[in-house]
Design a protein around this motif. Structure first.
Motif, PDB file in Angstrom:
ATOM      1  N   PHE A   4     -26.841  57.095  14.322  1.00  0.00           N
ATOM      2  CA  PHE A   4     -26.297  55.740  14.254  1.00  0.00           C
ATOM      3  C   PHE A   4     -25.799  55.304  15.632  1.00  0.00           C
ATOM      4  O   PHE A   4     -26.077  54.177  16.078  1.00  0.00           O
ATOM      5  CB  PHE A   4     -25.154  55.684  13.229  1.00  0.00           C
ATOM      6  N   LEU A   5     -25.073  56.179  16.321  1.00  0.00           N
ATOM      7  CA  LEU A   5     -24.560  55.849  17.654  1.00  0.00           C
ATOM      8  C   LEU A   5     -25.691  55.626  18.653  1.00  0.00           C
ATOM      9  O   LEU A   5     -25.608  54.730  19.502  1.00  0.00           O
ATOM     10  CB  LEU A   5     -23.617  56.945  18.154  1.00  0.00           C
ATOM     11  N   LYS A   6     -26.753  56.415  18.535  1.00  0.00           N
ATOM     12  CA  LYS A   6     -27.910  56.218  19.414  1.00  0.00           C
ATOM     13  C   LYS A   6     -28.527  54.841  19.192  1.00  0.00           C
ATOM     14  O   LYS A   6     -28.848  54.121  20.143  1.00  0.00           O
ATOM     15  CB  LYS A   6     -28.965  57.296  19.160  1.00  0.00           C
ATOM     16  N   LYS A   7     -28.682  54.476  17.916  1.00  0.00           N
ATOM     17  CA  LYS A   7     -29.281  53.176  17.597  1.00  0.00           C
ATOM     18  C   LYS A   7     -28.400  52.030  18.070  1.00  0.00           C
ATOM     19  O   LYS A   7     -28.898  51.024  18.595  1.00  0.00           O
ATOM     20  CB  LYS A   7     -29.549  53.063  16.100  1.00  0.00           C
ATOM     21  N   MET A   8     -27.091  52.172  17.904  1.00  0.00           N
ATOM     22  CA  MET A   8     -26.168  51.123  18.361  1.00  0.00           C
ATOM     23  C   MET A   8     -26.202  50.996  19.881  1.00  0.00           C
ATOM     24  O   MET A   8     -26.200  49.886  20.416  1.00  0.00           O
ATOM     25  CB  MET A   8     -24.744  51.430  17.888  1.00  0.00           C
ATOM     26  N   THR A   9     -26.250  52.122  20.559  1.00  0.00           N
ATOM     27  CA  THR A   9     -26.317  52.101  22.025  1.00  0.00           C
ATOM     28  C   THR A   9     -27.593  51.409  22.482  1.00  0.00           C
ATOM     29  O   THR A   9     -27.562  50.571  23.396  1.00  0.00           O
ATOM     30  CB  THR A   9     -26.238  53.533  22.582  1.00  0.00           C
ATOM     31  N   GLU A  10     -28.707  51.748  21.854  1.00  0.00           N
ATOM     32  CA  GLU A  10     -29.973  51.100  22.203  1.00  0.00           C
ATOM     33  C   GLU A  10     -29.911  49.597  21.946  1.00  0.00           C
ATOM     34  O   GLU A  10     -30.411  48.797  22.745  1.00  0.00           O
ATOM     35  CB  GLU A  10     -31.136  51.732  21.430  1.00  0.00           C
ATOM     36  N   TRP A  11     -29.300  49.213  20.840  1.00  0.00           N
ATOM     37  CA  TRP A  11     -29.174  47.795  20.514  1.00  0.00           C
ATOM     38  C   TRP A  11     -28.354  47.071  21.592  1.00  0.00           C
ATOM     39  O   TRP A  11     -28.747  45.996  22.070  1.00  0.00           O
ATOM     40  CB  TRP A  11     -28.516  47.631  19.142  1.00  0.00           C
ATOM     41  N   VAL A  12     -27.239  47.657  21.976  1.00  0.00           N
ATOM     42  CA  VAL A  12     -26.380  47.055  23.010  1.00  0.00           C
ATOM     43  C   VAL A  12     -27.137  46.965  24.331  1.00  0.00           C
ATOM     44  O   VAL A  12     -27.091  45.935  25.014  1.00  0.00           O
ATOM     45  CB  VAL A  12     -25.062  47.859  23.174  1.00  0.00           C
ATOM     46  N   LEU A  13     -27.839  48.034  24.691  1.00  0.00           N
ATOM     47  CA  LEU A  13     -28.606  48.009  25.941  1.00  0.00           C
ATOM     48  C   LEU A  13     -29.709  46.949  25.896  1.00  0.00           C
ATOM     49  O   LEU A  13     -29.966  46.267  26.902  1.00  0.00           O
ATOM     50  CB  LEU A  13     -29.197  49.387  26.230  1.00  0.00           C
ATOM     51  N   ASP A  14     -30.353  46.792  24.750  1.00  0.00           N
ATOM     52  CA  ASP A  14     -31.366  45.735  24.598  1.00  0.00           C
ATOM     53  C   ASP A  14     -30.739  44.359  24.825  1.00  0.00           C
ATOM     54  O   ASP A  14     -31.317  43.505  25.513  1.00  0.00           O
ATOM     55  CB  ASP A  14     -32.009  45.780  23.215  1.00  0.00           C
TER      56      ASP A  14
END
Length: 75
Positions: A4-14
């Protein structure tokens, strides 16, 4: 949880990447993020190196114990 944290980080970076494409990123904040990640990376690298040294030490000791045991079996 990690996933979940990986996906959130990717979303924020996007989102930040999209903002940068529109010239809407604060370079000062971005540099703070980069510095934070570099510091975290260095700390993790140091911790990993220390852990690897300890594992190498344990492995060396175990190999020596194994050699002693094997020499007992030859007799």
């Amino acid at each position: 949880m990690v996933e979940f944290l990986k996906k959130m980080t990717e979303w924020v970076l996007d989102k930040e990447e999209q903002m940068a494409a529109n010239c809407r990123v604060d370079l000062h904040d971005l540099q703070k993020q980069i510095d934070l990640i570099l510091n975290k990376r260095e700390a993790l690298k140091k911790e990993c190196e220390e852990n690897l040294k300890e594992l190498d030490h344990i492995l060396d000791r175990l190999e020596k114990i194994k050699e002693k045991e094997m020499s007992c079996r030859r007799d």
